[in-house]
Design a protein around this motif. Structure first.
Motif, mmCIF file in Angstrom:
data_model
loop_
_atom_site.group_PDB
_atom_site.id
_atom_site.type_symbol
_atom_site.label_atom_id
_atom_site.label_comp_id
_atom_site.label_asym_id
_atom_site.label_seq_id
_atom_site.Cartn_x
_atom_site.Cartn_y
_atom_site.Cartn_z
ATOM 1 N N THR A 300 -63.486 -39.123 -9.314
ATOM 2 C CA THR A 300 -63.465 -37.769 -9.873
ATOM 3 C C THR A 300 -62.279 -37.605 -10.819
ATOM 4 O O THR A 300 -62.410 -37.043 -11.913
ATOM 5 N N LYS A 303 -62.923 -39.252 -14.105
ATOM 6 C CA LYS A 303 -63.779 -38.449 -14.984
ATOM 7 C C LYS A 303 -62.967 -37.400 -15.731
ATOM 8 O O LYS A 303 -63.196 -37.151 -16.914
ATOM 9 N N SER A 307 -62.389 -37.098 -19.752
ATOM 10 C CA SER A 307 -62.667 -35.842 -20.450
ATOM 11 C C SER A 307 -61.470 -35.410 -21.288
ATOM 12 O O SER A 307 -61.626 -34.997 -22.447
#
Length: 396
Positions: A300, A303, A307
């Motif tokens: 997580t 990610k 981003s």
């Protein structure tokens, strides 16, 4: 001795700031904050003192006064954050710059890394009055020594902190980051650290340990301020390039956990995985390993890192007067109206608008005295437009 400046610095790193260069903000406020205690009350008294000084300004006529206005705003934001998030505040105010506290953080870091099959339980953390030479004379406040330092300088491997330069939150990050270098140094003492290794240490420390301990938002804010905003020197770029390489290699391998598995085999294997990724057109088969809840959390975090690297615009930084104007300008607003709303002197408004115009952040009416459209607003709403203490009118 810790003071309000140390608390402010930690809150800003955790909660975020609209200032793109933290060193600018810290230099602006350090002297004013150091005379106040390490507590919320200390932050509040510093804020009131600065507010009284600025309340005497009828018109903001210089760059320096604009910077003071925005610095006070950041101090007020820190006060609000401290009062809102009592749990995070408790973590910060309970910090003491002592050997026992740093050892406790090391133990917490080690427990976290053990869940990722990374054993750093034997890596020492030392608080010293003065760092070992030749590093003390170079002005370092902390040091990570590996086997190469032992051979060359007689320094035992481990992480060293100058006792006068230890601050909450940063100490957690620093230990979690640097301990990865010591871990890899034990495995491959004759190999040097690479960009990829720096990226792995960033990924595991910020988007792994910091995210687990302080929350993913704190990890995101730390990375924005520490890496995506700190582009004042080329050496900081290596950390950004490194995490790109780490994320790229992890994606090629199939998971961050597989990147860790390669690292466990040593620096040559880690670097070889990156080299294979450069020529690979498919995801590699996974090395045996049992994913844990922490692996899932790390994915997580990865990610979020991807981003940020893809979407956060590092170039959207303007001077303090230009930032104030960008916040207040609306379509059809005259320069005179802007001066009244912002308390900026008319010449300062003109220079600020010219800067925004040159950056394509506003468009002007043909006569040059009216903002026909404020294009900066959408960047402000996304939290992307920031300021630093460059001279008004500067484009870089």
């Amino acid at each position: 001795m810790q003071n309000a400046f140390d608390l402010f610095q930690s809150i800003v790193l955790m909660q975020g700031t609209q200032c793109a260069r933290r060193i600018h903000l810290e230099n602006q406020l350090r002297k004013d904050l150091k005379g106040h205690p390490f507590s919320v009350a200390g932050l509040q008294s510093a804020r009131e003192s600065l507010r009284r000084d600025l309340d005497q300004l009828k018109v903001i006529s210089t760059d320096d006064e604009s910077r003071a206005v925005l610095a006070l705003r950041e101090l007020e934001r820190a006060n609000v954050a401290a009062e809102r998030d009592r749990e995070a505040l408790e973590k910060l105010t309970s910090f003491t710059p002592t050997q026992s506290k740093l050892t406790q953080i090391r133990d917490d870091v080690a427990d976290f890394y053990l869940t990722l099959q990374i054993d750093v339980t034997e890596v020492p953390v030392r608080v010293v009055e003065r760092l070992p030479e030749p590093y003390a004379s170079k002005g370092f406040s902390a040091l990570t020594a590996d086997m190469g330092d032992k051979r060359k300088h007689g320094i035992e491997p481990g992480i060293y902190f100058d006792e006068s330069a230890i601050s909450p939150f940063l100490a957690d990050y620093f230990i979690a980051h640097e301990i990865i270098h010591v871990w890899l140094g034990f495995r491959s003492p004759d190999e040097s650290c690479t960009l990829l290794e720096e990226g792995l240490a960033e990924l595991l420390s910020i988007f792994g340990y910091v995210a687990r301990t302080f929350g993913l938002a704190a990890a995101e804010n730390l990375y924005k301020i520490f890496r995506l905003n700190s582009n004042a020197a080329t050496r900081f770029e290596s950390y950004v390039d490194g995490i790109r390489q780490a994320l790229f290699t992890a994606e090629s391998l199939g998971a961050v956990g597989q990147l860790i598995e390669n690292a466990r085999l040593g620096r040559p294997q880690l670097n070889a995985a990156f080299d294979r990724s450069l020529t690979s057109t498919h995801t590699e088969s996974k090395i045996d390993g049992n994913p844990t809840q922490e692996h899932t959390g790390l994915e997580t975090g990865a990610k979020v890192a991807r981003s940020l690297l893809s979407s956060f615009p590092r170039s959207l930084v303007v001077s303090a007067p230009a930032f104030i104007v960008a916040e207040l300008a609306h379509d059809g607003m005259t320069f005179r109206e802007l001066a009244h709303a912002s308390k900026l002197e008319s010449d300062l408004v003109s220079s600020a608008v010219a800067e925004l115009d040159a950056r394509a952040l506003v468009t002007l009416r043909r006569d040059g005295q009216v903002v026909s459209r404020n294009l900066a607003r959408e960047h402000l709403e996304r939290g992307h437009l920031r300021f630093d203490f460059r001279p008004v009118g500067s484009l870089g």
